[in-house]
Design an enzyme around this catalytic site. Structure first.
Site, PDB file in Angstrom:
ATOM      1  N   GLY A  88     -34.463  -3.179 -12.196  1.00 38.46           N
ATOM      2  CA  GLY A  88     -35.843  -3.471 -11.843  1.00 38.46           C
ATOM      3  C   GLY A  88     -36.155  -3.017 -10.434  1.00 38.46           C
ATOM      4  O   GLY A  88     -35.495  -2.136  -9.886  1.00 38.46           O
ATOM      5  N   GLU A  92     -34.310  -2.008  -4.727  1.00 35.24           N
ATOM      6  CA  GLU A  92     -34.868  -1.158  -3.665  1.00 35.24           C
ATOM      7  C   GLU A  92     -35.071  -1.926  -2.366  1.00 35.24           C
ATOM      8  O   GLU A  92     -34.992  -1.345  -1.289  1.00 35.24           O
ATOM      9  CB  GLU A  92     -36.154  -0.482  -4.118  1.00 35.24           C
ATOM     10  CG  GLU A  92     -37.367  -1.374  -4.135  1.00 35.24           C
ATOM     11  CD  GLU A  92     -38.625  -0.666  -4.636  1.00 35.24           C
ATOM     12  OE1 GLU A  92     -39.707  -0.991  -4.120  1.00 35.24           O
ATOM     13  OE2 GLU A  92     -38.527   0.180  -5.533  1.00 35.24           O
ATOM     14  N   CYS A 118     -29.666   0.204 -14.544  1.00 36.64           N
ATOM     15  CA  CYS A 118     -30.985   0.723 -14.215  1.00 36.64           C
ATOM     16  C   CYS A 118     -31.081   1.145 -12.743  1.00 36.64           C
ATOM     17  O   CYS A 118     -30.447   2.096 -12.329  1.00 36.64           O
ATOM     18  CB  CYS A 118     -32.049  -0.303 -14.590  1.00 36.64           C
ATOM     19  SG  CYS A 118     -33.729   0.318 -14.567  1.00 36.64           S
ATOM     20  N   HIS A 119     -31.851   0.407 -11.935  1.00 37.69           N
ATOM     21  CA  HIS A 119     -31.972   0.703 -10.503  1.00 37.69           C
ATOM     22  C   HIS A 119     -30.894   0.003  -9.676  1.00 37.69           C
ATOM     23  O   HIS A 119     -30.823   0.188  -8.467  1.00 37.69           O
ATOM     24  CB  HIS A 119     -33.357   0.289  -9.995  1.00 37.69           C
ATOM     25  CG  HIS A 119     -34.452   1.212 -10.431  1.00 37.69           C
ATOM     26  ND1 HIS A 119     -34.903   1.259 -11.732  1.00 37.69           N
ATOM     27  CD2 HIS A 119     -35.185   2.130  -9.754  1.00 37.69           C
ATOM     28  CE1 HIS A 119     -35.866   2.165 -11.832  1.00 37.69           C
ATOM     29  NE2 HIS A 119     -36.059   2.705 -10.645  1.00 37.69           N
ATOM     30  N   TYR A 138     -31.078   4.538 -14.142  1.00 43.44           N
ATOM     31  CA  TYR A 138     -32.366   5.059 -14.548  1.00 43.44           C
ATOM     32  C   TYR A 138     -32.472   6.463 -13.942  1.00 43.44           C
ATOM     33  O   TYR A 138     -32.083   6.674 -12.777  1.00 43.44           O
ATOM     34  CB  TYR A 138     -33.498   4.143 -14.050  1.00 43.44           C
ATOM     35  CG  TYR A 138     -34.835   4.569 -14.561  1.00 43.44           C
ATOM     36  CD1 TYR A 138     -35.160   4.420 -15.901  1.00 43.44           C
ATOM     37  CD2 TYR A 138     -35.760   5.167 -13.717  1.00 43.44           C
ATOM     38  CE1 TYR A 138     -36.387   4.844 -16.392  1.00 43.44           C
ATOM     39  CE2 TYR A 138     -36.991   5.587 -14.196  1.00 43.44           C
ATOM     40  CZ  TYR A 138     -37.296   5.434 -15.537  1.00 43.44           C
ATOM     41  OH  TYR A 138     -38.503   5.867 -16.014  1.00 43.44           O
TER      42      TYR A 138
END
Length: 192
Positions: A88, A92, A118-119, A138
């Site tokens: 998600g 980040e 994913c992230h 991802y």
């Protein structure tokens, strides 16, 4: 004694990439301590639901409230047998916290199993632990893996790859695959 797994998550973590591994690991008997910087056990993080609906990237909708199960400030990596990094949007900004980076590095230093979906590999690239490792994510995170000295491997979203103590998957369709490989790395024996 119950074996403990640490899970790093934050606001707008991907809902399925958090809930499915969390509940699957609990079902297998692990205590899963889900933590977020600046938050304590019982505090809420909000999740996001990502879907693939034909646009060039995923769409995002508001997900569920998720109650954290442990205090971030109390994390001692020696207490855990493995680390699961959710995807998600949270990776980040979680990578901006020095203690998050230290936690990731400590798991790699001790060669403990690490899963990232994913992230989630954004935390791995920021922790500088991917040199010479094969990893997936991802696709938009692929260049980050390469720049961090890893080898980005493009695979179907419902798959996972393992390289040493690391297992990665591109997105929530790979929840079953990443959890299966992660528990193998943890040494779990599941007989049916």
């Amino acid at each position: 004694m119950t074996k403990k797994v640490l899970m790093l998550a934050g606001d707008f973590t991907e809902d399925y990439e958090t809930m499915v591994p969390f509940q699957s690991l609990q079902m297998l008997g692990y205590q899963v301590d889900v933590v977020c910087p600046e938050k304590k056990a019982g505090d809420i993080i909000r999740t996001a639901i990502h879907d693939f609906e034909g646009e060039q990237t995923y769409t995002e909708k508001r997900g569920h409230n998720f109650a954290l199960t442990a205090d971030f400030d109390a994390v001692n990596t020696a207490d855990y047998v493995g680390l699961f990094i959710t995807g998600g949007r949270s990776p980040e900004y979680l990578r901006l916290y020095p203690r998050v980076i230290e936690i990731v590095q400590e798991f790699f230093k001790d060669n403990k199993p690490v899963a990232a979906i994913c992230h989630g590999p954004q935390l791995l690239t920021s922790a500088n632990v991917l040199k010479g490792k094969k990893a997936t994510a991802y696709p938009a995170v692929g260049p980050d893996i390469t720049l961090a000295g890893g080898e980005y491997v493009a695979i179907d979203a419902d798959k996972a790859i393992v390289d040493g103590n690391l297992v990665t998957s591109p997105a929530w369709p790979g929840d079953a695959a990443i959890v299966k490989e992660f528990v193998k790395l943890l040494g779990a024996k599941i007989e049916i």
